[in-house]
Design an enzyme around this catalytic site. Structure first.
Site, PDB file in Angstrom:
ATOM      1  N   HIS A 155      58.522  -1.358  47.009  1.00  0.00           N
ATOM      2  CA  HIS A 155      58.628  -3.003  47.610  1.00  0.00           C
ATOM      3  C   HIS A 155      57.860  -3.188  48.819  1.00  0.00           C
ATOM      4  CE1 HIS A 155      61.295  -3.559  44.305  1.00  0.00           C
ATOM      5  NE2 HIS A 155      62.662  -3.303  44.907  1.00  0.00           N
ATOM      6  N   HIS A 227      63.282 -11.250  44.282  1.00  0.00           N
ATOM      7  CA  HIS A 227      64.273 -10.107  44.066  1.00  0.00           C
ATOM      8  C   HIS A 227      65.666 -10.649  44.385  1.00  0.00           C
ATOM      9  CE1 HIS A 227      65.915  -6.199  44.204  1.00  0.00           C
ATOM     10  NE2 HIS A 227      64.623  -5.308  44.081  1.00  0.00           N
ATOM     11  N   GLU A 358      63.494  -9.098  37.695  1.00  0.00           N
ATOM     12  CA  GLU A 358      62.354  -8.864  38.551  1.00  0.00           C
ATOM     13  C   GLU A 358      61.139  -9.030  37.662  1.00  0.00           C
ATOM     14  OE1 GLU A 358      62.811  -5.800  41.597  1.00  0.00           O
ATOM     15  OE2 GLU A 358      64.628  -5.988  40.558  1.00  0.00           O
TER      16      GLU A 358
HETATM   17  C1  BGC Z   1      64.548  -1.314  42.208  1.00  0.00           C
HETATM   18  C2  BGC Z   1      65.713  -0.462  42.503  1.00  0.00           C
HETATM   19  C3  BGC Z   1      66.074  -0.625  43.888  1.00  0.00           C
HETATM   20  C4  BGC Z   1      66.379  -2.213  44.330  1.00  0.00           C
HETATM   21  C5  BGC Z   1      66.817  -2.477  45.562  1.00  0.00           C
HETATM   22  C6  BGC Z   1      64.934  -2.686  42.476  1.00  0.00           C
HETATM   23  O1  BGC Z   1      63.774  -3.272  42.261  1.00  0.00           O
HETATM   24  O2  BGC Z   1      64.078  -1.139  40.845  1.00  0.00           O
HETATM   25  O3  BGC Z   1      65.478   1.059  42.083  1.00  0.00           O
HETATM   26  O4  BGC Z   1      67.060   0.172  44.457  1.00  0.00           O
HETATM   27  O5  BGC Z   1      65.258  -2.832  43.783  1.00  0.00           O
HETATM   28  O6  BGC Z   1      65.736  -1.900  46.477  1.00  0.00           O
END
Ligand code: BGC
Length: 399
Positions: A155, A227, A358
């Protein structure tokens, strides 16, 4: 139509205590309940701006409230371009907040939040999801990104787009909020100065539309998403496992133990991964090691907007449809929520309290030549669009 929305609208406005704001805010001061035509003129709405507190670094950030003629209300802060609240009516017209989050910026900067890293409601970027070992090669150059998830990059790195302050511009004529962020060449290891604009629009028919655009001065990977964690029961169920999910996908990207795709696109048929028909999230969760945290390959992906997912919550009757131009969707069942965070309304976020949908390109695409490309080059414009549409239904809709 007027008849159907009148009672829920008034109940909702009354319970939110925002009736006067909304009535004055709508174009020409028409009462909200009468403003049912979806013309551009009628869509002009008052956008409320309030302080969201000061960041740890001492900068004041704001929260902007979009409201539509049906009393749906969306709050977005310029810290991380984060959706902090979405209030929609249930089948009885009672208002409820259907996303996880906090009432002020402190919540998003607390030690507990940063430690567990759930990215509630934020825009994640420059690259949503993982890039293996934080490395990729582009045009013969190897780039090293910040690694913040074991050996991988997740991310956008240590300070991704979720942790920066965006420049906000309310657009009352469109009932929209425009947010812009300029990411410097070399930020978190990425090449090129990237200028990103995200426009959140709340439509008269209860759709939260997110339009992303970006340009760069050097070739760079880019994969932007929102998110948000949803719980359509809005506090009336202990977790989100009873939500019926449908994903318009018959394959998913298989991952290794550190959640990096192996490159294989595997059929969901006959497995716990199959959500081609509405199925409760909890029904087969125990069969999936660690819970759902997978990128699904959307059918009919061709850059035009298409239905990607639907969610129905039986106790409230709330129904959400997700549309996107993206080829994939990460279904994450809130596996890493662990009760260490307490958010709005004193709600404790335990495991599976909320889930994410997402919309995105596939994880680790910069290292996977077979996946649709995520490289943006100078002179090109990155352009994607996703929307979450809210309504109510008496029973689970058959697809
Ligand atoms: C990911 C997870 C992660 C979460 C929070 C999601 O988009 O796929 O693996 O733990 O985000 O960070």
């Amino acid at each position: 139509m007027k008849k159907n929305i009148l009672r829920p609208t008034l109940l909702l406005l009354a319970s939110l205590g925002i009736a006067s704001v909304t009535l004055q805010g709508c174009n020409k001061g028409k009462p909200a309940a009468e403003t049912t035509t979806n013309t551009a003129e009628n869509a002009s709405m008052n956008i409320k701006t309030e302080t969201f507190g000061k960041t740890k670094e001492g900068t004041e950030v704001q929260v902007y409230t979009l409201t539509n003629q049906q009393g749906v209300q969306v709050k977005i802060t310029n810290y991380g371009a984060t959706v902090t609240s979405i209030i929609t009516p249930d089948k009885n017209g009672q208002a409820g907040d259907v996303v996880l989050g906090f009432d002020n910026v402190e919540g998003y900067q607390s030690d507990a939040f940063l430690k567990s890293g759930p990215y509630f409601g934020a825009i994640v970027g420059r690259y949503g999801n993982r890039i293996a070992k934080g490395k990729f090669t582009l045009d013969g150059n190897t780039y090293t990104l910040a690694t913040n998830n074991g050996e991988n990059h997740l991310h956008g790195g240590n300070k991704g787009f979720d942790k920066v302050i965006w420049t906000a511009k309310p657009m009352p004529e469109q009932n929209a909020l425009q947010l812009t962020y300029v990411s410097k060449d070399g930020e978190e290891g990425y090449p090129g100065t990237l200028t990103t604009t995200v426009v959140y629009t709340l439509t008269p028919d209860n759709e939260l539309k997110i339009d992303y655009t970006a340009t760069t001065d050097k070739a760079t990977p880019i994969n932007l998403t929102n998110h948000s964690y949803f719980n359509l029961a809005a506090g009336r169920a202990p977790d989100a496992l009873g939500h019926l999910l449908m994903l318009q996908a018959d394959r998913y990207t298989v991952v290794n133990a550190s959640l990096i795709p192996t490159g294989e696109l595997r059929s969901v048929a006959g497995t716990a991964m199959d959500f081609t028909k509405p199925t409760a999230i909890g029904t087969r969760l125990a069969q999936v090691e660690g819970g759902y945290d997978h990128n699904y390959v959307l059918t009919g992906a061709n850059n035009s907007s298409k239905l990607a997912a639907t969610v129905y919550e039986p106790t409230s009757g709330r129904y959400m449809e997700v549309f996107t131009t993206e080829p994939g969707i990460q279904f994450y069942s809130g596996n890493f929520l662990d009760g260490s965070l307490t958010g709005k309304g004193n709600t404790n976020y335990k495991q599976h309290y909320g889930f994410c949908l997402e919309t995105q390109h596939f994880p680790d695409s910069p290292n996977q030549p077979e996946f649709p490309t995520t490289i943006l080059r100078p002179g090109e414009t990155y352009k994607t669009s996703t929307s979450y549409k809210f309504s109510v239904k008496d029973q689970v809709p058959t697809q």
